[in-house]
Design an enzyme around this catalytic site. Structure first.
Site, PDB file in Angstrom:
ATOM      1  N   ASP A 141     -25.458  20.072   2.062  1.00  0.00           N
ATOM      2  CA  ASP A 141     -25.370  21.490   1.717  1.00  0.00           C
ATOM      3  C   ASP A 141     -24.211  22.111   2.488  1.00  0.00           C
ATOM      4  O   ASP A 141     -23.901  21.695   3.609  1.00  0.00           O
ATOM      5  CB  ASP A 141     -26.673  22.212   2.063  1.00  0.00           C
ATOM      6  N   ASP A 154     -17.522   1.388   3.621  1.00  0.00           N
ATOM      7  CA  ASP A 154     -16.378   2.285   3.823  1.00  0.00           C
ATOM      8  C   ASP A 154     -15.555   1.811   5.011  1.00  0.00           C
ATOM      9  O   ASP A 154     -15.961   1.966   6.163  1.00  0.00           O
ATOM     10  CB  ASP A 154     -16.873   3.709   4.052  1.00  0.00           C
ATOM     11  N   TYR A 164      -5.487  16.156   1.884  1.00  0.00           N
ATOM     12  CA  TYR A 164      -6.634  15.887   1.023  1.00  0.00           C
ATOM     13  C   TYR A 164      -7.937  15.792   1.810  1.00  0.00           C
ATOM     14  O   TYR A 164      -9.027  15.839   1.237  1.00  0.00           O
ATOM     15  CB  TYR A 164      -6.397  14.597   0.217  1.00  0.00           C
ATOM     16  N   ASN A 219     -24.094  14.659  -0.789  1.00  0.00           N
ATOM     17  CA  ASN A 219     -25.145  15.634  -1.091  1.00  0.00           C
ATOM     18  C   ASN A 219     -25.442  16.601   0.046  1.00  0.00           C
ATOM     19  O   ASN A 219     -26.531  17.184   0.093  1.00  0.00           O
ATOM     20  CB  ASN A 219     -26.442  14.919  -1.488  1.00  0.00           C
ATOM     21  N   TRP A 279      -3.080  10.654   9.301  1.00  0.00           N
ATOM     22  CA  TRP A 279      -3.317  11.779   8.388  1.00  0.00           C
ATOM     23  C   TRP A 279      -2.525  13.028   8.771  1.00  0.00           C
ATOM     24  O   TRP A 279      -2.732  14.075   8.181  1.00  0.00           O
ATOM     25  CB  TRP A 279      -4.812  12.122   8.365  1.00  0.00           C
ATOM     26  N   GLU A 334     -27.811  18.265  -9.919  1.00  0.00           N
ATOM     27  CA  GLU A 334     -27.758  19.280  -8.872  1.00  0.00           C
ATOM     28  C   GLU A 334     -28.741  20.418  -9.156  1.00  0.00           C
ATOM     29  O   GLU A 334     -28.798  20.954 -10.262  1.00  0.00           O
ATOM     30  CB  GLU A 334     -26.344  19.850  -8.757  1.00  0.00           C
ATOM     31  N   CYS A 382      -7.645   6.650   2.982  1.00  0.00           N
ATOM     32  CA  CYS A 382      -8.914   6.105   2.490  1.00  0.00           C
ATOM     33  C   CYS A 382      -8.763   5.204   1.272  1.00  0.00           C
ATOM     34  O   CYS A 382      -9.392   4.148   1.200  1.00  0.00           O
ATOM     35  CB  CYS A 382      -9.902   7.228   2.220  1.00  0.00           C
ATOM     36  N   GLU A 424     -33.562  16.285  -7.037  1.00  0.00           N
ATOM     37  CA  GLU A 424     -32.412  16.329  -6.117  1.00  0.00           C
ATOM     38  C   GLU A 424     -32.770  17.083  -4.846  1.00  0.00           C
ATOM     39  O   GLU A 424     -32.458  16.646  -3.735  1.00  0.00           O
ATOM     40  CB  GLU A 424     -31.224  16.982  -6.824  1.00  0.00           C
ATOM     41  N   HIS A 467     -12.714  11.324  -1.380  1.00  0.00           N
ATOM     42  CA  HIS A 467     -12.785  10.216  -0.430  1.00  0.00           C
ATOM     43  C   HIS A 467     -13.106   8.954  -1.222  1.00  0.00           C
ATOM     44  O   HIS A 467     -13.875   8.990  -2.187  1.00  0.00           O
ATOM     45  CB  HIS A 467     -13.832  10.459   0.647  1.00  0.00           C
TER      46      HIS A 467
END
Length: 695
Positions: A406, A360, A531, A404, A241, A453, A277, A458, A335
């Site tokens: 914060d 992944d 990215y 998700n 990367w 959201e 990725c 949520e 991603h």
């Protein structure tokens, strides 16, 4: 006289067509478990249904009935003990001509048989077994007893049979589509994918246990996830990367998986350099689809990389708005991972966590498990992620954070002190996208990962995730002024769509939400970004609003970068504790490549395509390379070189190829030069089937 087996016929053409593997090969028997295939035996004399005939199948170097890697079945029916697994069966098929000694068996592999290569032998009562040949057994999404059973035929066609796909990149407000050639039915995939299983570290530690565990798609998908990257094993791809790809291929060079997997296999399993990725995910999708596991490639925009499992991403800016290098947490523009469809009875018997599972293969974090620490991720049930059930297997906290977490933004002053200036519960995990079933349209599946959201559901899922992690992090609440709104709103606005080689025009809009007059000190900063959210270079810093300059300012930095980040920090001079911030990621649009088909395309018949690229910038393009590829159309990619392309002039070339598979096929073009890296183009070609003659 004793009956003996004289000859065995595997009926590869008929069986492979019935098992939907004929596109892989007609020379080798490739079947799906839980579904019968026809095996024809020529006997030395007439045969009756009462005559003894047993078949033995074995896989791996330590075959065992209790491990499910050996099965003996037929007449007389064996007396199996209670611990025998993966029992195969056969019935004498109606097409048999017993009086002539021609016996056709309908052989059914167990629906829980380990996938892989098997060897068959037969015995007509006493004496040595007679070799009947070999076959490859795959998972079967058409079989309701298989853990990867998928009920919808259109979805099976898309997620197992489709050799072509679309991968989404860019940014949440600059979504770009890239055609990808999975090529899971290329003939060498049999040897490549079986090799990938056989050299995994678990096989070397305990071959008998590894082969036995291949009955389980959870296990197989986890092994494949680890083997797509080469961290800690002899995997397929090495990731990089940092922008230096001089000793290999740029990750953006690739347009398909078959070339990568073939290079790995032909180099004695040395890693192919390099991948990122979307390349890791696409290659994994190819391998899983080959094995019969339904899967799809998924892109998460504004994807968080939470290194400490806090479910919070901390981002730091300097007084001038510059994003520093070396931050532990980051937010990637996008991603890409894989979702695979399977049951999860290991988590709950009622099917609560069945369905799509995140896998992944990009080597980000080590997955800890009782069988060892490896660079893989998943399978993580999407249903568990939606509900915040982060204490389930495998690696759910990491994936939950990706979609998700914060985000807390800090301003770091020159003296090292930090001030929290923004708390955003909505930024991470946007526009989660995959290709639609039956078309190239983008399917937004964000709702499968999280509720709307800011909604009660949520926020409840996030709080539950924090509680299950026993995290001491405070649940993020946005910093607001009076009345629950920020006192000053700042936002960048494009004045036109950004294109590579052209001016970028932005406006910074500021709006006061109250009646107080303010004098603001504003710093606007421009950085070339990878990215992955890592800054590569600070291009310019302005102490006030100002348009970005012409392409000569940023162009030289963008060859190894994916976007520009423009950020602004404003301080209230009368109340320095009031700090406001805005940022924007800009993805430059590449110029187009056009591909057109000249005449009709027919299987095994020579055809011509024309590729055109026009130089849109006011400089001469040098070291220009055009690469053309496409499974079913070209067995090997074609590369053409052009010394230079003058400003305003065009590259126009015709290429001859001979399709070897019929149906809808995708031809892919990659154009590389001194000013642009890996511009993509594609064309869908409807190849008519071979009829034995041409008009």
């Amino acid at each position: 006289m004793k009956i003996t087996i004289q000859k065995a016929k595997l009926n590869c053409q008929i069986n492979n067509a019935a098992h939907r593997t004929l596109d892989i090969t007609a020379e080798q028997l490739v079947v799906r478990r839980g579904q019968a295939f026809l095996l024809t035996l020529e006997m030395s004399q007439p045969f009756t249904k009462g005559n003894p005939l047993s078949i033995t199948v074995v896989t791996g170097s330590h075959p065992s009935e209790t491990r499910g890697t050996r099965s003996v079945f037929g007449n007389p029916c064996p007396m199996w003990s209670s611990d025998v697994r993966a029992v195969w069966t056969y019935e004498i098929h109606s097409s048999s001509v017993l009086q002539r000694g021609s016996v056709t068996l309908a052989v059914t592999p167990a629906a829980d048989a380990p996938v892989g290569k098997y060897f068959m032998s037969g015995n007509t009562g006493g004496g040595k077994d007679v070799s009947l040949g070999s076959l490859v057994v795959l998972f079967n999404p058409w079989c309701s007893e298989d853990w990867i059973y998928l009920a919808d035929e259109q979805e099976r066609q898309e997620y197992v049979m489709n050799e072509h796909g679309v991968i989404y990149t860019g940014a949440s407000h600059y979504i770009q589509s890239m055609n990808w050639d999975y090529g899971q039915f290329e003939e060498n995939m049999v040897d490549i994918c079986l090799k990938l299983l056989d050299i995994n570290p678990k096989h070397k530690r305990d071959a008998a246990d590894d082969v036995s565990a291949r009955c389980n798609p959870i296990y197989v998908s986890r092994v494949v996830s680890a083997m797509i990257n080469c961290n800690g094993d002899r995997g397929v791809l090495l990731g990089r990367w940092d922008g230096d790809y001089s000793d290999g291929f740029r990750p953006s060079h690739w347009t398909g998986s078959a070339d990568i997997l073939s290079r790995w296999y032909q180099s004695d399993c040395h890693p192919v350099i390099y991948g990122q990725c979307w390349v890791f995910a696409a290659v994994m999708c190819t391998v899983l689809r080959f094995f019969g596991i339904p899967c799809r490639v998924v892109t998460n925009f504004d994807s968080a990389h939470d290194t400490d499992k806090s479910l919070t991403i901390d981002t730091f800016y300097g007084d001038d708005g510059v994003l520093p290098k070396g931050a532990k947490d980051s937010i990637w523009n996008f991603h890409v991972w894989v979702e695979a469809w399977m049951k999860r009875p290991d988590l709950k018997k009622d099917g609560s966590y069945d369905g799509w599972q995140v896998l992944d293969p990009t080597p980000q974090e080590i997955s800890h498990h009782e069988s060892g620490d490896v660079f893989c991720c998943g399978p993580a049930p999407v249903a568990a992620i939606l509900q915040g059930h982060v204490n389930m297997k495998y690696d759910i906290p990491f994936v939950f954070s990706e979609v998700n977490a914060d985000c807390v933004t800090w301003l770091v002053s020159a003296d090292g002190s930090k001030k929290k200036i923004q708390c955003d519960t909505r930024r991470v995990g946007e526009q989660i996208s995959t290709k639609s079933v039956g078309s190239n349209a983008r399917n937004n599946i964000t709702h499968l990962y999280k509720n709307s959201e800011g909604s009660f559901k949520e926020r409840a899922a996030y709080k539950q995730a924090v509680n299950r992690m026993n995290s001491e992090e405070e649940v993020c609440e946005p910093d607001m002024g009076k009345g629950g709104q920020p006192e000053v709103k700042m936002m960048f606005q494009e004045e036109r769509k950004p294109q590579s080689g052209q001016d970028i025009l932005l406006a910074l809009n500021l709006h006061s939400e109250d009646c107080v007059d303010r004098t603001l000190s504003i710093h606007v900063n421009i950085q070339a970004m990878r990215y992955t959210g890592i800054p590569a270079k600070t291009i310019q810093t302005y102490p006030q609003d100002k348009k970005l300059q012409r392409g000569k300012v940023y162009g030289k930095y963008m060859l190894d970068c994916d976007s520009l980040k423009v950020s602004a920090v404003a301080k209230d001079k009368q109340s320095p504790e009031h700090i406001y911030m805005a940022e924007m990621d800009i993805v430059l649009q590449d110029p187009p490549i056009s591909i057109s088909v000249l005449g009709q395309a027919r299987q095994y018949r020579e055809m011509t395509v024309e590729v055109v690229f026009e130089n849109p910038v006011n400089e001469t393009l040098r070291n220009c390379y055009l690469t053309i590829s496409g499974s079913g159309l070209l067995r090997n990619s074609i590369e053409q070189r052009f010394q230079e392309v003058l400003p305003g002039s065009r590259v126009q070339t015709r290429i001859t190829l001979t399709p070897y598979k019929s149906g809808l096929r995708t031809l892919l073009a990659d154009f590389d030069c001194s000013a642009f890296k890996d511009i993509k183009g594609s064309c869908t070609i409807d190849v008519k089937p071979y009829t034995g003659y041409f008009f």
